[in-house]
Design an enzyme around this catalytic site. Sequence first.
Site, PDB file in Angstrom:
ATOM      1  N   HIS A 159     -20.881   7.874  -7.482  1.00 54.18           N
ATOM      2  CA  HIS A 159     -20.445   7.462  -5.936  1.00 54.18           C
ATOM      3  C   HIS A 159     -22.116   8.036  -5.403  1.00 54.18           C
ATOM      4  CE1 HIS A 159     -17.302   5.596  -6.906  1.00 54.18           C
ATOM      5  NE2 HIS A 159     -17.095   5.501  -6.548  1.00 54.18           N
ATOM      6  N   ASP A 214     -14.174   8.453   5.936  1.00 58.09           N
ATOM      7  CA  ASP A 214     -13.616   7.438   6.717  1.00 58.09           C
ATOM      8  C   ASP A 214     -12.410   7.153   5.653  1.00 58.09           C
ATOM      9  OD1 ASP A 214     -15.917   7.118   9.117  1.00 58.09           O
ATOM     10  OD2 ASP A 214     -16.864   6.608   7.420  1.00 58.09           O
ATOM     11  N   HIS A 225     -23.017   3.677  -1.924  1.00 56.49           N
ATOM     12  CA  HIS A 225     -21.848   4.537  -1.726  1.00 56.49           C
ATOM     13  C   HIS A 225     -21.701   4.263  -3.302  1.00 56.49           C
ATOM     14  CE1 HIS A 225     -17.696   4.817  -1.584  1.00 56.49           C
ATOM     15  NE2 HIS A 225     -17.259   3.561  -2.875  1.00 56.49           N
ATOM     16  N   ARG A 244      24.363  15.132  -4.375  1.00 55.79           N
ATOM     17  CA  ARG A 244      23.412  15.801  -3.325  1.00 55.79           C
ATOM     18  C   ARG A 244      23.652  17.047  -3.228  1.00 55.79           C
ATOM     19  NH1 ARG A 244      24.758  13.197   2.079  1.00 55.79           N
ATOM     20  NH2 ARG A 244      26.213  12.037   1.846  1.00 55.79           N
ATOM     21  N   SER A 283      21.277  14.565   5.281  1.00 57.19           N
ATOM     22  CA  SER A 283      21.401  13.186   3.418  1.00 57.19           C
ATOM     23  C   SER A 283      21.429  14.295   2.971  1.00 57.19           C
ATOM     24  CB  SER A 283      21.111  12.463   4.423  1.00 57.19           C
ATOM     25  OG  SER A 283      21.532  11.899   5.276  1.00 57.19           O
ATOM     26  N   GLU A 302       7.323  10.718   5.042  1.00 58.67           N
ATOM     27  CA  GLU A 302       8.151  10.774   2.659  1.00 58.67           C
ATOM     28  C   GLU A 302       6.121  11.016   2.050  1.00 58.67           C
ATOM     29  OE1 GLU A 302       8.177   7.754   4.204  1.00 58.67           O
ATOM     30  OE2 GLU A 302      11.028   8.451   4.495  1.00 58.67           O
ATOM     31  N   HIS A 340      18.105   0.281   1.120  1.00 57.73           N
ATOM     32  CA  HIS A 340      18.016   1.443   0.897  1.00 57.73           C
ATOM     33  C   HIS A 340      18.692   1.519   0.204  1.00 57.73           C
ATOM     34  CE1 HIS A 340      17.375   1.644   5.062  1.00 57.73           C
ATOM     35  NE2 HIS A 340      17.650   3.224   4.951  1.00 57.73           N
TER      36      HIS A 340
END
Lengths: 672, 672
Positions: free
Chosen positions: A35, A162, A266, A361, A388, A415, A477
């Site tokens: 490039h 960009d 490019h 957890r 949680s 995330e 989920h």
Amino acid sequence: MDISELRAKHPDHWMKAAALRMLAVDAVQAANSGHPGMPMGMADVATVLFERHLKFHGPSPDWPDRDRFVLSAGHGSMLLYALLHLTGAPGMTMDELRRFRQLGAKTAGHPEYGHAPGVETTTGPLGQGLATAVGMAMAEQSMQARFGKKAVDHRTWVIAGDGCLMEGISQEAIGLAGRQRLNKLIVLWDDNGISIDGAVSLADVTDQKARFAASGWTVLECDGHDPDDIDRALTAARGADAPVLVACRTHIGFGSPAKQDSAAAHGAPLGADEIARLREIYGWPYPPFEIPAEVAAAWKAIGERGAAEKAAWEERMARLSPARQAEFARVIAGEPPKKLSAAIRRLKKQISETRPKVATRKASENALAVINPVMPETIGGSADLTGSNNTRTPDLEPFTPENRKGRYVFYGIREHGMAAAMNGLALHGGCAPYGGTFLVFSDYARGAMRLSALMGVRTVYVMTHDSIGLGEDGPTHQPVEHLAMLRATPNMNVFRPADGVETAEAWELALMARSTPSVLALSRQNLPTVRTRHTNRNLTAQGAYVLAEADHKRRAIILATGSEVEIALAARELLEADGIGARVVSMPCWELFSAQDEAYRRKVLPAGPVRVAVEAASPFGWDRWLCGERGSEKKAAFVGMEGFGASAPAPDLYRHFGITAEAVAQKVRDLL
Amino acid sequence: MDISELRAKHPDHWMKAAALRMLAVDAVQAANSGHPGMPMGMADVATVLFERHLKFHGPSPDWPDRDRFVLSAGHGSMLLYALLHLTGAPGMTMDELRRFRQLGAKTAGHPEYGHAPGVETTTGPLGQGLATAVGMAMAEQSMQARFGKKAVDHRTWVIAGDGCLMEGISQEAIGLAGRQRLNKLIVLWDDNGISIDGAVSLADVTDQKARFAASGWTVLECDGHDPDDIDRALTAARGADAPVLVACRTHIGFGSPAKQDSAAAHGAPLGADEIARLREIYGWPYPPFEIPAEVAAAWKAIGERGAAEKAAWEERMARLSPARQAEFARVIAGEPPKKLSAAIRRLKKQISETRPKVATRKASENALAVINPVMPETIGGSADLTGSNNTRTPDLEPFTPENRKGRYVFYGIREHGMAAAMNGLALHGGCAPYGGTFLVFSDYARGAMRLSALMGVRTVYVMTHDSIGLGEDGPTHQPVEHLAMLRATPNMNVFRPADGVETAEAWELALMARSTPSVLALSRQNLPTVRTRHTNRNLTAQGAYVLAEADHKRRAIILATGSEVEIALAARELLEADGIGARVVSMPCWELFSAQDEAYRRKVLPAGPVRVAVEAASPFGWDRWLCGERGSEKKAAFVGMEGFGASAPAPDLYRHFGITAEAVAQKVRDLL
């Protein structure tokens, strides 16, 4: 500013920048791949940055207090390699530039962390560099708070294109940096209006300056081909009290008669004819990979600019107490403290004795409660699921502009940005980041998680709610394929601990890892303590081990991970009650088990008995341990998920999908 | 507006909105799980929307010209279920509301497309609804351009929360919608300032209104508890000439004495005491799940509001020519045209005869060149890699605000937004979307790709550059674990065709699929035609088949996909030259092969011969076919990738990683 004016007004600058441009153009041509357009467009900005603003010392790319320079637009890698070569980065020889994109070269197609000194992070997947830089800037502030301004005081500079700004991850990075008011983060936007498909306006009409400003950034502009204007903007940027976007108006493929301002510049070599024309336009008659002595000397001097500053820093550091110096060195090296293992052992003993029934957890939070006090370098956080994910311990105050000693980051519902920031925290050095979300949302973080693995950094992903066991939130989920996806990823340790003891062991391993990120897949639902006999040894380090041996003659092996180990043990009880001897093997980490020698693997999984694996997830990959590793298809079965989950209370789901001790025992009986 | 003023000024509105609120509160309490705060906060906005603005007919949720209503903040599912119940959606009985979040109920924890009529798309993973709605709004414009304003003229409404707006995918959606000037897309932002961890300001200081405006959106505001102000804003929104954000200032948990404006209202039942207080404050003395007759009647009337409009639409449609009516019905039903299969057959014949050596990405373009002319419902695009993904055929003009007949979307560098928009295009009906990026960037699109599979929509992902065969761009661009990740995903057909014929077959299957998305993993590098004998039958439909039988006595089976089929055939030649009979099995689609009956699978993969699989990817999952399905670990081997790739010309990489015919043949010899 156009070329003739630039050459006339700033001849010295021009030659330095032209060296960058021609090295890029010639290397891409030699590789017949790459490039050229971006280095040609951003060479002026890069020259001014390195000559007048970047705090660095070319020959010492590991100097901890250097400014970080991140090429988020990683396809323009030759710009970085040319800069590293010209400023004296160790090993970045002209031969490496000649071997651009060839097997084994330091000059990979995109900048690869670890391949060459001076490459601060792996880039190429767009937006990652920008989002990783946010973590670096956070690390700088955290380290400064811990070690003082004399030890840590530097900036993070980013060149972004960009493409970086169009990727969603950029918004997460912008939002996080804006909230954290990271005023030492400066993003130089290569504002050339061109993307691969053509004009950026084909796909986007966003006013980027307004967008950054909306998240609290300081926004500046400059003519990216006017050294004075660039200098003015970068000077102003260094004085800002918020993260800074500098919109640098540039021309992609600057100077190319046929390809400037076009997508053709490019991602492909310019071609011999065009390059010949360019040599004339640039006033650069030298053959490829030849830099005239005075230009080389000028760049070498730039590379040496930081020598005095580095020496002063070393002097300041030498004045720290030996303990502080050792601590600084320890955290920069990513060495966990000696106290860690003892703390984990104590916790394990206590769990084995008290045998609590808690979700893993919660067990993870309990582990963090002993880890965080002895590891001041941990920086935790969650993507808006703190309660949680159980990622915050009471001693962790929020990391904010007002409190950089805080070690808990409210990452927001981001995330992907969180994972990238964790990469940056780890890459910067001095920080051991962990961050939480639901396991299913590893989907959102995948791009950055893969880079953790590819770069080999110590990030710890605390992924809770790891199966249908989360219950009512339903199939959106409930992870099903995610364990397979993460296990298939090279250099990623995926832990799915069965109880508090295995969770503590997994945490220890995750923090001891030198070049491997870890995923902790943790349950929402409560689980019994299955490791009821204490051992100092970290059994999870073997990846899999015999948790319960058969009482009767061993005719079956039940393999399980995480929340299904409880089911495996119950199935064993059912079988033993029928006189069928069954061993239970807990497999908290496939990767570590695969790394054991064959004798150990054979001992844990001897050929002969029937095998049934149980995991509330896709069977994908399990054949390795069921039909493979000396198992046999005729004597093997899997109990788990064949499709997506459903919305209902967790016990109903386990029954509905047939993931029960009865089902496991029945499979064994069917196979016998 | 506070509750007392609202109740006093707008008593009728209040009772309708209170019905929504109390159904949500009571259902969450009954389930002991769920999210009451959002329905309580947005009930006023939803009531005004349904009563005065949404074009719909409750009992006819499939009316093609209805406005689409997308609950992007999917955790507020009870708001949607309450609306559907009260406005007469078929099957959404009060019993279903009582069974909120229970096994088999239509009222899943998050709205699940296909579980209940009126659920336009599956939401829950934040940001997805917003980004999917962009595709729906594009579909409306495309359909209008094709069938006229009398047949298609409706809006897309979205309720989005702070979480939706913080996720990176939202920026991709905002940018795409802004560029496409989708003025019939209206986003109602539940601007309550609260996320799970606490105040949104913990993690974000973004001025959302400025951010949307920066991408060309019209931005409006209203007091989300003042029916007149809401009505004013929605009326204005309907007149805008750009996509519209309406910032609705609301209170999460509106009216709850203990939990309004607090994260505690977000994701847990309010508790019996608090609900009792709320009944007083709301003036709602009725027991759970009981709606007073006059309120029920008012809502029923709202559900019937659109009856006349729907009848008028049916009349207009009846005036279309029978051919137009049939075409409309065909594309809405997602039936591919009869001509498709014949076109594919002709193409296959031509390829088998001319035997071109082209990359499968180019073969895909060749397939599209015969598909697009006979399927006016295809809408193609790429995430800024048009020339690399080969997704544009000459007959496809760009889809732009000026040319809605265009069928090619410049999605920009927005893989996630593209995938979600494709979901929206497919869900809306009338469009068959396909979109391209590099296979490795399925990482970026994962969140939306999983929803394609979960919802069972016909999207086609054109994923080129599918291995180290892409060469110099290096490991960030070289997928390794991605085939495993996609194959592990339920209900997703992953095609990796070996040549032009298999590519054409894969395209046919992808477009014929009724409830399964497809991934086409395509090579960058040229590949020989391996299907040199034409057959009308689609062999790829069987997932795997015998491509070349052994000449000598069959002692080995070589399994391969895509670009490695060429290697398998060459290995076969080497072995046959040594007198070792070897069969080559091409496996373009594991999922379809798994779905064949056992007899066929056994015929293709008989027990006995040694098996070697070759694929330039992770071995993860291959044991299913090597050690499993009547293979044996002792007689099986894999040739492929054990770690990440590298940057070099593709032939060098194949040699470097040992993925060669010689290596495959040697593995066979070693096993014999």
